[in-house]
Design a protein around this motif. Structure first.
Motif, mmCIF file in Angstrom:
data_model
loop_
_atom_site.group_PDB
_atom_site.id
_atom_site.type_symbol
_atom_site.label_atom_id
_atom_site.label_comp_id
_atom_site.label_asym_id
_atom_site.label_seq_id
_atom_site.Cartn_x
_atom_site.Cartn_y
_atom_site.Cartn_z
ATOM 1 N N GLY A 1 46.670 22.921 -80.285
ATOM 2 C CA GLY A 1 47.569 21.797 -80.097
ATOM 3 C C GLY A 1 49.026 22.219 -80.069
ATOM 4 O O GLY A 1 49.347 23.393 -79.866
ATOM 5 N N ASP A 2 49.921 21.269 -80.333
ATOM 6 C CA ASP A 2 51.352 21.538 -80.221
ATOM 7 C C ASP A 2 51.848 22.563 -81.232
ATOM 8 O O ASP A 2 52.704 23.395 -80.919
ATOM 9 C CB ASP A 2 52.138 20.238 -80.386
ATOM 10 C CG ASP A 2 52.058 19.360 -79.148
ATOM 11 O OD1 ASP A 2 51.604 19.872 -78.098
ATOM 12 O OD2 ASP A 2 52.441 18.180 -79.213
ATOM 13 N N MET B 1 44.930 21.509 -76.021
ATOM 14 C CA MET B 1 45.468 20.200 -76.406
ATOM 15 C C MET B 1 46.998 20.231 -76.462
ATOM 16 O O MET B 1 47.627 19.632 -77.329
ATOM 17 C CB MET B 1 44.879 19.789 -77.762
ATOM 18 C CG MET B 1 43.365 19.716 -77.755
ATOM 19 S SD MET B 1 42.637 19.441 -79.394
ATOM 20 C CE MET B 1 43.252 17.796 -79.748
ATOM 21 N N GLY C 1 50.651 19.280 -75.738
ATOM 22 C CA GLY C 1 51.392 18.099 -75.329
ATOM 23 C C GLY C 1 52.785 18.439 -74.839
ATOM 24 O O GLY C 1 53.141 19.605 -74.646
ATOM 25 N N ASP C 2 53.600 17.411 -74.663
ATOM 26 C CA ASP C 2 54.948 17.593 -74.120
ATOM 27 C C ASP C 2 55.815 18.497 -74.984
ATOM 28 O O ASP C 2 56.575 19.325 -74.472
ATOM 29 C CB ASP C 2 55.628 16.232 -73.962
ATOM 30 C CG ASP C 2 55.102 15.462 -72.759
ATOM 31 O OD1 ASP C 2 54.843 16.089 -71.716
ATOM 32 O OD2 ASP C 2 54.947 14.237 -72.865
ATOM 33 N N SER C 3 55.741 18.343 -76.302
ATOM 34 C CA SER C 3 56.620 19.136 -77.166
ATOM 35 C C SER C 3 56.319 20.626 -77.053
ATOM 36 O O SER C 3 57.245 21.453 -77.002
ATOM 37 C CB SER C 3 56.480 18.675 -78.624
ATOM 38 O OG SER C 3 55.147 18.829 -79.083
ATOM 39 N N ASN D 1 45.551 20.239 -69.807
ATOM 40 C CA ASN D 1 46.181 19.967 -71.090
ATOM 41 C C ASN D 1 46.826 18.584 -71.015
ATOM 42 O O ASN D 1 47.219 18.132 -69.930
ATOM 43 C CB ASN D 1 47.233 21.031 -71.414
ATOM 44 C CG ASN D 1 46.616 22.278 -72.030
ATOM 45 O OD1 ASN D 1 46.221 22.288 -73.192
ATOM 46 N ND2 ASN D 1 46.517 23.337 -71.222
ATOM 47 N N PRO D 2 46.991 17.894 -72.148
ATOM 48 C CA PRO D 2 47.461 16.507 -72.113
ATOM 49 C C PRO D 2 48.976 16.307 -72.071
ATOM 50 O O PRO D 2 49.459 15.261 -72.502
ATOM 51 C CB PRO D 2 46.874 15.933 -73.408
ATOM 52 C CG PRO D 2 46.813 17.086 -74.338
ATOM 53 C CD PRO D 2 46.473 18.271 -73.490
ATOM 54 N N PHE D 3 49.754 17.257 -71.574
ATOM 55 C CA PHE D 3 51.205 17.018 -71.470
ATOM 56 C C PHE D 3 51.491 16.162 -70.237
ATOM 57 O O PHE D 3 50.727 16.145 -69.267
ATOM 58 C CB PHE D 3 51.983 18.333 -71.433
ATOM 59 C CG PHE D 3 51.738 19.202 -70.227
ATOM 60 C CD1 PHE D 3 52.502 19.055 -69.075
ATOM 61 C CD2 PHE D 3 50.761 20.190 -70.247
ATOM 62 C CE1 PHE D 3 52.301 19.862 -67.968
ATOM 63 C CE2 PHE D 3 50.536 20.998 -69.141
ATOM 64 C CZ PHE D 3 51.296 20.827 -68.001
ATOM 65 N N THR E 1 46.555 17.637 -65.729
ATOM 66 C CA THR E 1 47.307 17.248 -66.919
ATOM 67 C C THR E 1 47.495 15.726 -66.928
ATOM 68 O O THR E 1 46.945 15.019 -66.086
ATOM 69 C CB THR E 1 48.670 17.949 -66.931
ATOM 70 O OG1 THR E 1 49.468 17.429 -65.852
ATOM 71 C CG2 THR E 1 48.503 19.454 -66.751
ATOM 72 N N ASN E 2 48.324 15.236 -67.844
ATOM 73 C CA ASN E 2 48.601 13.800 -67.925
ATOM 74 C C ASN E 2 49.874 13.406 -67.185
ATOM 75 O O ASN E 2 50.399 12.303 -67.404
ATOM 76 C CB ASN E 2 48.711 13.366 -69.389
ATOM 77 C CG ASN E 2 47.355 13.277 -70.067
ATOM 78 O OD1 ASN E 2 46.318 13.388 -69.415
ATOM 79 N ND2 ASN E 2 47.354 13.099 -71.372
#
Length: 455
Positions: free
Chosen positions: A303-304, A329, A331-333, A356-358, A385-386
């Motif tokens: 994850g992040d 996993m 994310g944006d960060s 990945n969910p970013f 991605t998202n």
């Protein structure tokens, strides 16, 4: 559609001989020494046809590659081939033999293959994936390899091999100092078997790559291999994808990677249920590592928090050139932080972030850095991605215009510079690394045709 023989002439021209109608043209071309490669993959080769091919090969000195993958070759067919391959008085010059996907070879065929290894002095690459060898089939092959001083690469993937075979092959590693590559992909080797192989590696300085993807070695096996490789600097590539290593196994391997304690240049750890904890251990180990070139972590649970540690590592590590993080996993960060560090990184050439969910925020930040600061990255995949379609489209357009990327993977279809899907791309990377064919990244660690899965 009709099936074809594929023949490659020495001058590079291709000749296609339609199956069942012009097979005599193949035999004639072999007898006249016009070919350097014969590929009959997927073609039903009867024992009669194999016998004719073997007879033609006995007087041929130009064919160096013979591929009979998934041809229905039986133990009798292997025996027919042996007449050309294991007679030192014959001029047969085959260096690479692919018999993968012939489940009827079995133990009886393995015994003949052992005889070939005893009598042949030119064969360097032998592919025996998915041949139903089992431990009983590996035993005679291993005995022959203890005497053979020619073979460079051996593939034994998907053969229901257990720790018993690991012991046979460990004996090979302790006596054969010619073998450079060994693939045991998708077998049934556990931590105990990995420990046995690790003991064999302590006495071996010739093996360059070892593929153990899709076994069950666990953290115990990771520890044994890490301990062994501290005193073995010859292994350059290690494939451990899909082995239930977990964070504990990642910790053991991080200890190996810290401070250049081994010679590893590429390690595949995909599909191992590695979370942030394991990713943090690996990232910290690589802060001062100047050996590793490729790190495969796809298909994990990073994850992040773990992603940020990996990103921070890129600020200091200028050696790593390939980083595979697809299907995690992030994310944006994490992606934003990674982009910031890419602004000062001059070593990374390939970055896979697909699935990945970013979202748009991370993608946009990555685009800004690659269009303005980073001039080193050549391959990027952000497929699946998202990001919104509009956001991804804008980012792709900017990257195509202003970045130095040579390959760009996205969800927008076959645009200019668009990569294949992530799973295909990761296979392509491995093929370039080992010139072998790879398949899906986080579902298969190494395919039957290559370990070289950087999974």
């Amino acid at each position: 559609p009709p099936l074809f023989y594929t023949l490659r002439q020495i001058d590079g021209a291709l000749v296609f001989v339609e199956m069942g109608q012009s097979s005599s043209q193949l035999l004639k071309a072999v007898e006249e020494n016009k070919l350097s490669e014969i590929n009959l993959d997927g073609y039903a080769a009867s024992e009669k046809k194999v016998r004719k091919l073997s007879t033609a090969l006995r007087s041929n000195s130009t064919v160096q590659q013979l591929s009979l993958q998934s041809c229905g070759i039986t133990a009798t067919g292997v025996e027919q081939l042996s007449y050309a391959l294991c007679n030192t008085a014959i001029t047969c010059n085959i260096r690479r033999l692919n018999l993968s996907g012939n489940a009827n070879i079995g133990v009886a065929g393995a015994t003949t293959i052992a005889e070939i290894l005893d009598g042949n002095r030119v064969l360097e690459h032998l592919l025996l994936n998915n041949c139903e060898l089992g431990d009983d089939g590996v035993e005679p092959i291993a005995r022959a390899l203890c005497r053979n001083r020619t073979l460079l690469n051996l593939e034994l993937g998907t053969n229901s091999l257990t720790n018993v075979s690991a012991q046979y092959l460990a004996d090979v590693l302790q006596t054969n100092f010619r073998l450079e590559g060994l693939s045991l992909w998708q077998n049934e080797i556990t931590g105990s078997g990995a420990q046995t192989l690790a003991e064999g590696l302590q006495a071996n300085k010739s093996l360059l790559w070892l593929g153990l993807g899709s076994n069950q070695i666990g953290a115990e096996g990771a520890w044994a291999l890490a301990e062994s490789l501290r005193s073995n600097s010859s292994i350059l590539w290690l494939g451990l994808g899909g082995n239930e290593l977990g964070d504990k196994g990642a910790l053991h391997l991080a200890g190996l990677l810290q401070g250049n304690q081994c010679g590893l240049q590429s390690i595949g750890l995909g599909g191992n249920d590695i979370h942030d904890e394991g990713a943090i251990h690996l990232a910290k180990a690589l802060l001062a590592n100047t050996q590793l070139r490729s790190l495969g972590l796809g298909g994990n649970q990073i994850g992040d928090e773990g992603g940020k540690e990996i990103a921070d590592m890129l600020k200091y590590n200028q050696t790593l050139s390939k980083l595979l993080l697809s299907s995690n996993m992030l994310g944006d960060s994490a992606v934003t932080f990674m982009a910031d560090n890419l602004a000062v990184n001059t070593g990374l050439e390939l970055l896979l972030l697909a699935d990945n969910p970013f979202g748009d925020e991370g993608g946009e930040h990555l685009s800004i850095v690659l269009c303005n600061s980073n001039r080193t990255l050549q391959v990027l995949d952000v497929h699946g991605t998202n990001m919104s379609r509009e956001g991804e489209k804008a980012i792709v357009q900017d990257l195509q215009k202003y970045s130095c990327l040579k390959k760009l993977g996205s969800s927008l279809g076959a645009a200019n510079n668009t990569l294949p899907r992530t799973t295909e791309m990761e296979g392509m990377v491995l093929k370039q690394a080992r010139q072998r064919q790879e398949q899906k990244f986080f579902q298969q660690a190494e395919t039957q045709s290559n370990p070289a899965a950087l999974y």
